[in-house]
Motif scaffolding. Structure first.
Motif, PDB file in Angstrom:
ATOM      1  N   GLU A 167      13.297  -5.729   2.006  1.00  0.00           N
ATOM      2  CA  GLU A 167      13.631  -7.055   2.523  1.00  0.00           C
ATOM      3  C   GLU A 167      13.477  -8.108   1.422  1.00  0.00           C
ATOM      4  O   GLU A 167      14.333  -8.984   1.257  1.00  0.00           O
ATOM      5  CB  GLU A 167      12.717  -7.408   3.689  1.00  0.00           C
ATOM      6  CG  GLU A 167      12.984  -8.781   4.288  1.00  0.00           C
ATOM      7  CD  GLU A 167      12.130  -9.035   5.518  1.00  0.00           C
ATOM      8  OE1 GLU A 167      12.665  -8.972   6.637  1.00  0.00           O
ATOM      9  OE2 GLU A 167      10.908  -9.275   5.335  1.00  0.00           O
ATOM     10  N   TYR A 270       8.355  -5.959  -0.230  1.00  0.00           N
ATOM     11  CA  TYR A 270       8.174  -6.121   1.207  1.00  0.00           C
ATOM     12  C   TYR A 270       9.266  -5.313   1.919  1.00  0.00           C
ATOM     13  O   TYR A 270      10.459  -5.570   1.730  1.00  0.00           O
ATOM     14  CB  TYR A 270       8.267  -7.592   1.596  1.00  0.00           C
ATOM     15  CG  TYR A 270       7.178  -8.445   0.976  1.00  0.00           C
ATOM     16  CD1 TYR A 270       5.982  -8.672   1.645  1.00  0.00           C
ATOM     17  CD2 TYR A 270       7.353  -9.014  -0.290  1.00  0.00           C
ATOM     18  CE1 TYR A 270       4.982  -9.454   1.073  1.00  0.00           C
ATOM     19  CE2 TYR A 270       6.353  -9.781  -0.878  1.00  0.00           C
ATOM     20  CZ  TYR A 270       5.172 -10.001  -0.191  1.00  0.00           C
ATOM     21  OH  TYR A 270       4.181 -10.754  -0.771  1.00  0.00           O
ATOM     22  N   LYS A 272      11.389  -3.817   5.150  1.00  0.00           N
ATOM     23  CA  LYS A 272      11.841  -4.291   6.458  1.00  0.00           C
ATOM     24  C   LYS A 272      11.047  -3.629   7.587  1.00  0.00           C
ATOM     25  O   LYS A 272      10.632  -2.477   7.485  1.00  0.00           O
ATOM     26  CB  LYS A 272      13.324  -3.959   6.643  1.00  0.00           C
ATOM     27  CG  LYS A 272      14.258  -4.631   5.652  1.00  0.00           C
ATOM     28  CD  LYS A 272      15.676  -4.118   5.825  1.00  0.00           C
ATOM     29  CE  LYS A 272      16.620  -4.718   4.786  1.00  0.00           C
ATOM     30  NZ  LYS A 272      17.990  -4.143   4.898  1.00  0.00           N
ATOM     31  N   GLU A 273      10.863  -4.378   8.653  1.00  0.00           N
ATOM     32  CA  GLU A 273      10.161  -3.823   9.807  1.00  0.00           C
ATOM     33  C   GLU A 273      10.916  -2.605  10.340  1.00  0.00           C
ATOM     34  O   GLU A 273      12.158  -2.609  10.426  1.00  0.00           O
ATOM     35  CB  GLU A 273      10.039  -4.877  10.901  1.00  0.00           C
ATOM     36  CG  GLU A 273       9.246  -4.418  12.110  1.00  0.00           C
ATOM     37  CD  GLU A 273       9.111  -5.504  13.149  1.00  0.00           C
ATOM     38  OE1 GLU A 273       8.033  -6.126  13.229  1.00  0.00           O
ATOM     39  OE2 GLU A 273      10.099  -5.733  13.887  1.00  0.00           O
ATOM     40  N   TYR A 288       5.813  -0.763  15.833  1.00  0.00           N
ATOM     41  CA  TYR A 288       6.582  -1.320  14.711  1.00  0.00           C
ATOM     42  C   TYR A 288       5.676  -1.395  13.485  1.00  0.00           C
ATOM     43  O   TYR A 288       4.457  -1.574  13.609  1.00  0.00           O
ATOM     44  CB  TYR A 288       7.100  -2.722  15.052  1.00  0.00           C
ATOM     45  CG  TYR A 288       8.090  -2.749  16.194  1.00  0.00           C
ATOM     46  CD1 TYR A 288       9.455  -2.693  15.929  1.00  0.00           C
ATOM     47  CD2 TYR A 288       7.653  -2.834  17.513  1.00  0.00           C
ATOM     48  CE1 TYR A 288      10.376  -2.725  16.977  1.00  0.00           C
ATOM     49  CE2 TYR A 288       8.561  -2.852  18.552  1.00  0.00           C
ATOM     50  CZ  TYR A 288       9.924  -2.804  18.278  1.00  0.00           C
ATOM     51  OH  TYR A 288      10.826  -2.822  19.310  1.00  0.00           O
ATOM     52  N   GLU A 290       5.472  -2.961   9.324  1.00  0.00           N
ATOM     53  CA  GLU A 290       5.920  -3.598   8.083  1.00  0.00           C
ATOM     54  C   GLU A 290       5.052  -3.066   6.951  1.00  0.00           C
ATOM     55  O   GLU A 290       3.854  -2.844   7.139  1.00  0.00           O
ATOM     56  CB  GLU A 290       5.790  -5.118   8.157  1.00  0.00           C
ATOM     57  CG  GLU A 290       6.702  -5.776   9.165  1.00  0.00           C
ATOM     58  CD  GLU A 290       6.525  -7.285   9.188  1.00  0.00           C
ATOM     59  OE1 GLU A 290       5.642  -7.785   8.452  1.00  0.00           O
ATOM     60  OE2 GLU A 290       7.246  -7.956   9.950  1.00  0.00           O
ATOM     61  N   GLU A 292       3.927  -3.340   2.692  1.00  0.00           N
ATOM     62  CA  GLU A 292       3.920  -4.080   1.430  1.00  0.00           C
ATOM     63  C   GLU A 292       3.388  -3.142   0.347  1.00  0.00           C
ATOM     64  O   GLU A 292       2.307  -2.563   0.500  1.00  0.00           O
ATOM     65  CB  GLU A 292       3.026  -5.320   1.514  1.00  0.00           C
ATOM     66  CG  GLU A 292       3.472  -6.342   2.540  1.00  0.00           C
ATOM     67  CD  GLU A 292       2.494  -7.501   2.651  1.00  0.00           C
ATOM     68  OE1 GLU A 292       1.574  -7.596   1.789  1.00  0.00           O
ATOM     69  OE2 GLU A 292       2.627  -8.296   3.609  1.00  0.00           O
TER      70      GLU A 292
END
Length: 398
Positions: A167, A270, A272-273, A288, A290, A292
């Motif tokens: 992202e 980062y 994407k979810e 879900y 995310e 990093e």
């Protein structure tokens, strides 16, 4: 003790006997980077000898050669290129001279290890990497010396990232104010100086390689430059934002006038979810995540680096209400290819090898596509255009 031992080994490496058919390097210019980038790595390599050096000042070249154990001193750069006993040249000259002397070296049939950035702009890069000599049988090797690309931690970090899932990426590098001054070539526009050319190239390359593509647009480039009439158009600090084909955003920043305390370069990706399969959840609930991923010590990994992975998890109802949220973190290091693992595990290397030593090991074996160096300079030009400072000047040499 591991850190102390590793750093000591970097600067006091073992010196194995040299092979009878070792590659003999000539060095163009008595540059400050040459001892770190070539001389020390060459001492540990049985198949590399630093044979000769030339500089604009013969006396300076002689003192330099004596200090660093270079066998010969030549009067001119051309004498190095004309010497049949020299197989390869290292070009650590000011940026504005890279194009001319890389072309001359290729035409002389020498392999070329060319300090980054490879040229002053993309016009020069396209000419250099399209030379017909590079397509001949037994063509010379031309490699842009992005040393950190050859370090195990960078290879491991890339293996953890899937470009389509990105992202946003942010990356930062710096040189403290006390290690920089206006008299350096970094601040000479005619020699293609500037923060983007100096340290920013590392950040730009990281963005391109992690996204697996070139940016479609430089959205913004806020560059701080001198306006004293002498060092005009030379940026000492910048922040640039790029948009990539998958819709992702890349943000790069660097300074040559940074804080007094050195801060290691870094890059954070980062992701994407995404939905994470979880059979333990109740009906109507979904997990879900995310992610990093950060590589601390992007440029000089041997001194200190760490790959940090943060996973941010949420369990939500189908209406979007958050039932539970938690984070999981992990870290890895890879000072050797064995530690990097996977397809890299059997590559040669020692804990004390700096990225420059890995680069030298792979000089004639690791192929970076010519288009990569051209794409790099197109990205640099894109940022300079957006900043209003304009690309660095093209050499008169053809």
């Amino acid at each position: 003790m591991g850190l102390i031992s590793r750093i000591y080994g970097c600067f006091h490496p073992p010196t194995p006997p040299k092979s009878s058919d070792a590659i003999r390097f000539g060095v163009l210019g008595a540059a400050d980077i040459a001892p770190l980038a070539l001389f020390k790595p060459a001492k540990t390599h049985p198949e590399v000898i630093v044979q000769a050096i030339s500089a604009r000042d013969r006396k300076k070249a002689e003192e330099y050669a004596k200090t660093h154990g270079v066998l010969e001193v030549k009067d001119t750069y051309q004498e190095i290129l004309d010497d049949p006993n020299i197989d390869a040249v290292f070009i650590p000259l000011p940026n504005g001279l890279h194009f001319e002397w890389a072309v001359r070296a290729i035409r002389a049939g020498k392999h070329v290890l060319l300090e980054k950035p490879c040229t002053s702009n993309s016009t020069e890069a396209e000419i250099l990497f399209s030379l017909p000599e590079l397509d001949q049988p037994d063509e010379p090797v031309l490699l842009e010396a992005f040393h950190n690309r050859f370090y195990p931690s960078w290879a491991l970090f890339r293996s953890l990232v899937k470009p389509a899932e990105i992202e946003r990426i942010e990356t930062r590098s710096m040189i403290p104010w006390w290690a920089s001054n206006k008299n350096q070539i970094h601040f000479n526009y005619n020699l293609s100086g500037g923060a983007i050319m100096a340290m920013g190239t590392y950040n730009f390359a990281a963005l391109r390689l992690l996204f697996g593509d070139s940016p479609e647009e430089c959205v913004s480039c806020d560059a701080k430059a001198f306006t004293d009439g002498i060092h005009d158009k030379c940026d000492y600090e910048f922040e640039a934002t790029f948009r990539f084909p998958n819709g992702g955003i890349g943000i790069a920043s660097s300074t040559l006038m940074g804080e007094a305390i050195i801060k290691p370069s870094w890059v954070t990706v980062y992701i994407k979810e995404a939905i994470i399969p979880n059979d333990t959840l109740s009906a109507g609930q979904t997990q879900y995540q995310e992610r990093e991923l950060t590589l601390q010590g992007l440029v000089h990994g041997v001194f200190w680096h760490r790959i940090d992975v943060k996973e941010i998890n949420e369990i939500r109802t189908k209406e979007g209400a958050v039932i539970r949220k938690w984070e999981e973190t992990s870290s890895r290091k890879a000072y050797t290819w064995k530690e990097a693992g996977g397809e890299f595990a059997n590559l040669p290397g020692e804990t004390y090898w700096m990225s420059y030593r890995h680069q030298l090991e792979q000089f004639t074996q690791y192929w970076v596509e010519r288009e990569d160096s051209i794409a790099q300079m197109k990205m640099v030009d894109m940022a300079y255009e957006k900043s209003g400072l304009g690309p660095r000047p093209t050499s008169w040499f053809r």
